[in-house]
Write a protein that holds these residues in place. Structure first.
Motif, PDB file in Angstrom:
ATOM      1  N   ILE A  50       0.842  -1.203   0.000  1.00  0.00           N
ATOM      2  CA  ILE A  50       0.000   0.000   0.000  1.00  0.00           C
ATOM      3  C   ILE A  50       0.873   1.248   0.000  1.00  0.00           C
ATOM      4  N   ALA A  51       1.924   1.252   0.792  1.00  0.00           N
ATOM      5  CA  ALA A  51       2.829   2.403   0.828  1.00  0.00           C
ATOM      6  C   ALA A  51       3.556   2.572  -0.500  1.00  0.00           C
ATOM      7  N   ILE A  52       3.989   1.474  -1.089  1.00  0.00           N
ATOM      8  CA  ILE A  52       4.685   1.549  -2.382  1.00  0.00           C
ATOM      9  C   ILE A  52       3.737   2.084  -3.453  1.00  0.00           C
ATOM     10  N   GLY A  53       2.513   1.578  -3.467  1.00  0.00           N
ATOM     11  CA  GLY A  53       1.521   2.063  -4.426  1.00  0.00           C
ATOM     12  C   GLY A  53       1.202   3.534  -4.230  1.00  0.00           C
ATOM     13  N   THR A  54       1.116   3.961  -2.979  1.00  0.00           N
ATOM     14  CA  THR A  54       0.843   5.365  -2.686  1.00  0.00           C
ATOM     15  C   THR A  54       1.979   6.265  -3.160  1.00  0.00           C
ATOM     16  N   VAL A  55       3.203   5.864  -2.899  1.00  0.00           N
ATOM     17  CA  VAL A  55       4.360   6.660  -3.336  1.00  0.00           C
ATOM     18  C   VAL A  55       4.410   6.731  -4.864  1.00  0.00           C
ATOM     19  N   LEU A  56       4.097   5.623  -5.536  1.00  0.00           N
ATOM     20  CA  LEU A  56       4.102   5.638  -6.998  1.00  0.00           C
ATOM     21  C   LEU A  56       2.985   6.509  -7.558  1.00  0.00           C
ATOM     22  N   LEU A  57       1.825   6.498  -6.933  1.00  0.00           N
ATOM     23  CA  LEU A  57       0.743   7.374  -7.383  1.00  0.00           C
ATOM     24  C   LEU A  57       1.086   8.847  -7.160  1.00  0.00           C
ATOM     25  N   ILE A  58       1.734   9.151  -6.051  1.00  0.00           N
ATOM     26  CA  ILE A  58       2.183  10.525  -5.811  1.00  0.00           C
ATOM     27  C   ILE A  58       3.209  10.935  -6.861  1.00  0.00           C
ATOM     28  N   ALA A  59       4.102  10.018  -7.216  1.00  0.00           N
ATOM     29  CA  ALA A  59       5.102  10.316  -8.257  1.00  0.00           C
ATOM     30  C   ALA A  59       4.420  10.576  -9.597  1.00  0.00           C
ATOM     31  N   PHE A  60       3.374   9.807  -9.907  1.00  0.00           N
ATOM     32  CA  PHE A  60       2.644  10.035 -11.158  1.00  0.00           C
ATOM     33  C   PHE A  60       1.949  11.392 -11.138  1.00  0.00           C
ATOM     34  N   ALA A  61       1.365  11.765  -9.993  1.00  0.00           N
ATOM     35  CA  ALA A  61       0.709  13.068  -9.892  1.00  0.00           C
ATOM     36  C   ALA A  61       1.721  14.201 -10.092  1.00  0.00           C
ATOM     37  N   LYS A  62       2.904  14.050  -9.498  1.00  0.00           N
ATOM     38  CA  LYS A  62       3.943  15.068  -9.691  1.00  0.00           C
ATOM     39  C   LYS A  62       4.354  15.156 -11.160  1.00  0.00           C
ATOM     40  N   ALA A  63       4.518  14.011 -11.801  1.00  0.00           N
ATOM     41  CA  ALA A  63       4.896  14.003 -13.217  1.00  0.00           C
ATOM     42  C   ALA A  63       3.819  14.664 -14.064  1.00  0.00           C
ATOM     43  N   ARG A  64       2.553  14.426 -13.716  1.00  0.00           N
ATOM     44  CA  ARG A  64       1.453  15.045 -14.459  1.00  0.00           C
ATOM     45  C   ARG A  64       1.513  16.567 -14.363  1.00  0.00           C
ATOM     46  N   PHE A  65       1.741  17.084 -13.153  1.00  0.00           N
ATOM     47  CA  PHE A  65       1.834  18.537 -13.001  1.00  0.00           C
ATOM     48  C   PHE A  65       3.034  19.102 -13.752  1.00  0.00           C
ATOM     49  N   VAL A  66       4.154  18.404 -13.713  1.00  0.00           N
ATOM     50  CA  VAL A  66       5.342  18.883 -14.439  1.00  0.00           C
ATOM     51  C   VAL A  66       5.083  18.887 -15.936  1.00  0.00           C
ATOM     52  N   ILE A  67       4.496  17.814 -16.443  1.00  0.00           N
ATOM     53  CA  ILE A  67       4.238  17.717 -17.885  1.00  0.00           C
ATOM     54  C   ILE A  67       3.244  18.778 -18.336  1.00  0.00           C
ATOM     55  N   LEU A  68       2.151  18.916 -17.612  1.00  0.00           N
ATOM     56  CA  LEU A  68       1.105  19.828 -18.064  1.00  0.00           C
ATOM     57  C   LEU A  68       1.414  21.292 -17.785  1.00  0.00           C
ATOM     58  N   ASP A  69       2.020  21.592 -16.647  1.00  0.00           N
ATOM     59  CA  ASP A  69       2.213  23.000 -16.291  1.00  0.00           C
ATOM     60  C   ASP A  69       3.619  23.517 -16.588  1.00  0.00           C
ATOM     61  N   PHE A  70       4.643  22.830 -16.118  1.00  0.00           N
ATOM     62  CA  PHE A  70       6.001  23.339 -16.312  1.00  0.00           C
ATOM     63  C   PHE A  70       6.458  23.190 -17.767  1.00  0.00           C
ATOM     64  N   MET A  71       6.014  22.131 -18.436  1.00  0.00           N
ATOM     65  CA  MET A  71       6.360  21.962 -19.848  1.00  0.00           C
ATOM     66  C   MET A  71       5.349  22.656 -20.761  1.00  0.00           C
ATOM     67  N   GLU A  72       4.325  23.264 -20.151  1.00  0.00           N
ATOM     68  CA  GLU A  72       3.293  24.056 -20.839  1.00  0.00           C
ATOM     69  C   GLU A  72       2.561  23.255 -21.911  1.00  0.00           C
ATOM     70  N   LEU A  73       2.203  22.025 -21.579  1.00  0.00           N
ATOM     71  CA  LEU A  73       1.468  21.185 -22.524  1.00  0.00           C
ATOM     72  C   LEU A  73      -0.012  21.076 -22.169  1.00  0.00           C
ATOM     73  N   ARG A  74      -0.480  21.864 -21.215  1.00  0.00           N
ATOM     74  CA  ARG A  74      -1.880  21.792 -20.802  1.00  0.00           C
ATOM     75  C   ARG A  74      -2.820  22.306 -21.892  1.00  0.00           C
ATOM     76  N   HIS A  75      -2.438  23.355 -22.589  1.00  0.00           N
ATOM     77  CA  HIS A  75      -3.328  23.971 -23.569  1.00  0.00           C
ATOM     78  C   HIS A  75      -2.856  23.807 -25.007  1.00  0.00           C
ATOM     79  N   GLY A  76      -1.952  22.910 -25.243  1.00  0.00           N
ATOM     80  CA  GLY A  76      -1.490  22.694 -26.603  1.00  0.00           C
ATOM     81  C   GLY A  76      -0.755  21.379 -26.703  1.00  0.00           C
ATOM     82  N   GLN A  77      -0.563  20.907 -27.893  1.00  0.00           N
ATOM     83  CA  GLN A  77       0.148  19.663 -28.173  1.00  0.00           C
ATOM     84  C   GLN A  77      -0.389  18.520 -27.314  1.00  0.00           C
ATOM     85  N   ARG A  78      -1.672  18.227 -27.489  1.00  0.00           N
ATOM     86  CA  ARG A  78      -2.317  17.182 -26.700  1.00  0.00           C
ATOM     87  C   ARG A  78      -1.658  15.817 -26.907  1.00  0.00           C
TER      88      ARG A  78
END
Length: 90
Positions: free
Chosen positions: A34-62
């Protein structure tokens, strides 16, 4: 928390909180699935924010955003497969 001078400050703070939370869970857990799964889900959420916001792919290049998120999901599944196999075979 939207400031015109720092448009991604809120996302940065959220990613920082997620990083601290993931590190805390990883440190305090005893390696349970459960802890391993939780840490991996948190890592995926962080990657999602980096991809969509910091790489500016939220409003373009779907296509690029979806392919990067799919790659992160594949890595998450591969990382989760090892502890699942170890617990199943043990």
């Amino acid at each position: 928390m939207h400031d015109a001078r720092f448009p991604i400050l809120g996302t940065f703070v959220l990613v920082l909180v997620l990083a601290i939370g993931g590190a805390s869970i990883a440190t305090l857990s005893d390696g349970s699935l459960i802890a391993i799964g939780t840490v991996l889900l948190i890592a995926f959420a962080k990657a999602r924010f980096v991809i969509l916001d910091f790489m500016e792919l939220r409003h373009g290049q779907r296509g690029m955003a979806l392919s990067l998120l799919a790659w992160c999901a594949v890595l998450l599944l591969v990382a989760l497969a090892r502890p699942l196999l170890v617990s199943y075979l043990a």
